[in-house]
Write an enzyme that holds these catalytic residues in place. Structure first.
Site, PDB file in Angstrom:
ATOM      1  N   ASP A 175       0.796  -1.233   0.000  1.00 37.02           N
ATOM      2  CA  ASP A 175       0.000   0.000   0.000  1.00 37.02           C
ATOM      3  C   ASP A 175       0.828   1.282   0.000  1.00 37.02           C
ATOM      4  OD1 ASP A 175      -2.451   1.304   0.000  1.00 37.02           O
ATOM      5  OD2 ASP A 175      -2.562   1.415   2.169  1.00 37.02           O
ATOM      6  N   CYS A 234     -25.665  -6.698  -7.154  1.00 35.86           N
ATOM      7  CA  CYS A 234     -26.910  -6.611  -6.389  1.00 35.86           C
ATOM      8  C   CYS A 234     -27.195  -5.185  -5.936  1.00 35.86           C
ATOM      9  CB  CYS A 234     -26.863  -7.547  -5.190  1.00 35.86           C
ATOM     10  SG  CYS A 234     -25.577  -7.127  -3.970  1.00 35.86           S
TER      11      CYS A 234
END
Length: 329
Positions: free
Chosen positions: A131, A191
């Site tokens: 990161d 969804c």
């Protein structure tokens, strides 16, 4: 045993007992044009907010050889952290990933041990990235077949969900590339639960996030005072909502995690009132070796004051957006 099977077994043995739940390998090469254009467009729209470092290294992001000269393989690794779905109710409003030790240190230590084993078995040089290097982590994770990107921008691994840290091991050795199976080709179910549930409307519905509205960005990366009527929706540091509603996380089995990533009792008990009044000495003691230190004591105080203000004036005027009049648009 074929040489291909032997190398696969040798590589798998490099991860044994070190806390990596899944890994996958991609051949190192320049990032494809579609990804470069997508990221450049996201930057141009200002969706990165005040994270100027993201726009300063566009050329470096485009090729992993800028991170490690002579790199041939990119190994994407998933290190699980405790799911917020299993945490006790009434805990402090700190995102689950930040309740233990700083993941940068934990994951780097884990992957450094893996990298040592890779060098011993396959030779070459390695570099561990967690990161901080200009490496598009989710891009390489998808390219390797580790998982797919959800509408919330998270990398989702079938059977594991998205509550894990991504880290990479770059190697100058030519490691065996991961074969993509039917399982790894699965995609987001679209969804829309994450998009509809995002408290601040930061998810744009295409897998990208407008950081200017994102509660994780605002409570961690954003500096300075919040505009009037900023609503943090009860979050002190980070946000777990879009991941918590994802069906892949709700279906994921329990994953053992590094003891260093387990929640600290002091952080679970921390109240908003305590955070608002915390001084530098208290902050340094409580958040030693914690990811929360990134927001600094001034940022934590600011977040807590904003929460206390919203608790006391729930009927205050405003449009419910995160950034006042601008709304992060």
């Amino acid at each position: 045993m074929s040489s291909k099977s032997s190398q696969c077994t040798d590589l798998e043995s490099c991860f044994e007992g070190l806390g990596v739940a899944r890994f996958a390998v991609a051949e190192a090469c320049p990032v494809d044009e579609e990804e470069r254009l997508r990221f450049a467009s996201w930057i141009k729209e200002g969706c990165h907010g005040e994270m100027g470092y993201l726009e300063r290294h566009l050329s470096l992001r485009a090729d992993p050889s800028s991170v490690l000269e002579g790199v041939r393989s990119v190994v994407s690794c998933a290190v699980p952290y405790p799911s917020p779905l299993g945490l006790p109710p009434g805990r402090s409003a700190i995102a689950a990933y930040a309740l233990g030790d700083d993941y940068h240190e934990v994951v780097r230590d884990i992957l450094s041990d893996v990298a040592l084993r890779i060098r011993e078995k396959f030779g070459g040089a390695t570099r561990v990235c967690v990161d901080t290097a200009p490496l598009p982590e989710r891009y390489w994770a998808v390219r390797s077949g580790l998982g797919f990107t959800g509408l919330n921008g998270h990398l989702i691994i079938p059977g594991l969900g998205s509550f894990f840290f991504l880290g990479e091991i770059l190697s100058t050795a030519r490691l065996l590339m991961t074969e993509k199976t039917e399982d790894t080709r699965r995609e987001c179910r679209r969804c829309l639960r994450c998009v509809k549930s995002c408290p601040a409307g930061a998810l744009r519905g295409d897998g990208s996030v407008d950081a200017r509205r994102c509660l994780s960005y605002l409570t961690i990366e954003y500096r300075g005072e919040f505009p009037p009527h900023t609503d943090l929706h009860g979050h002190l540091y980070g946000c777990d909502v879009c991941g918590a509603v994802c069906p892949y996380n709700r279906e994921a089995p329990f994953q053992p995690v590094s003891p260093r990533l387990l929640p600290r009792e002091s952080l679970l008990r921390l109240s908003v009132e305590e955070a608002a009044e915390m001084d530098q000495k208290q902050f340094s003691a409580m958040f030693s070796r914690s990811a929360v230190k990134r927001t600094k004591v001034a940022g934590l105080n600011r977040n807590a004051r904003a929460l206390l203000g919203s608790f006391r004036s729930d009927d205050a005027p405003g449009d419910g957006g995160v950034c006042g009049e601008d709304g992060g648009k």
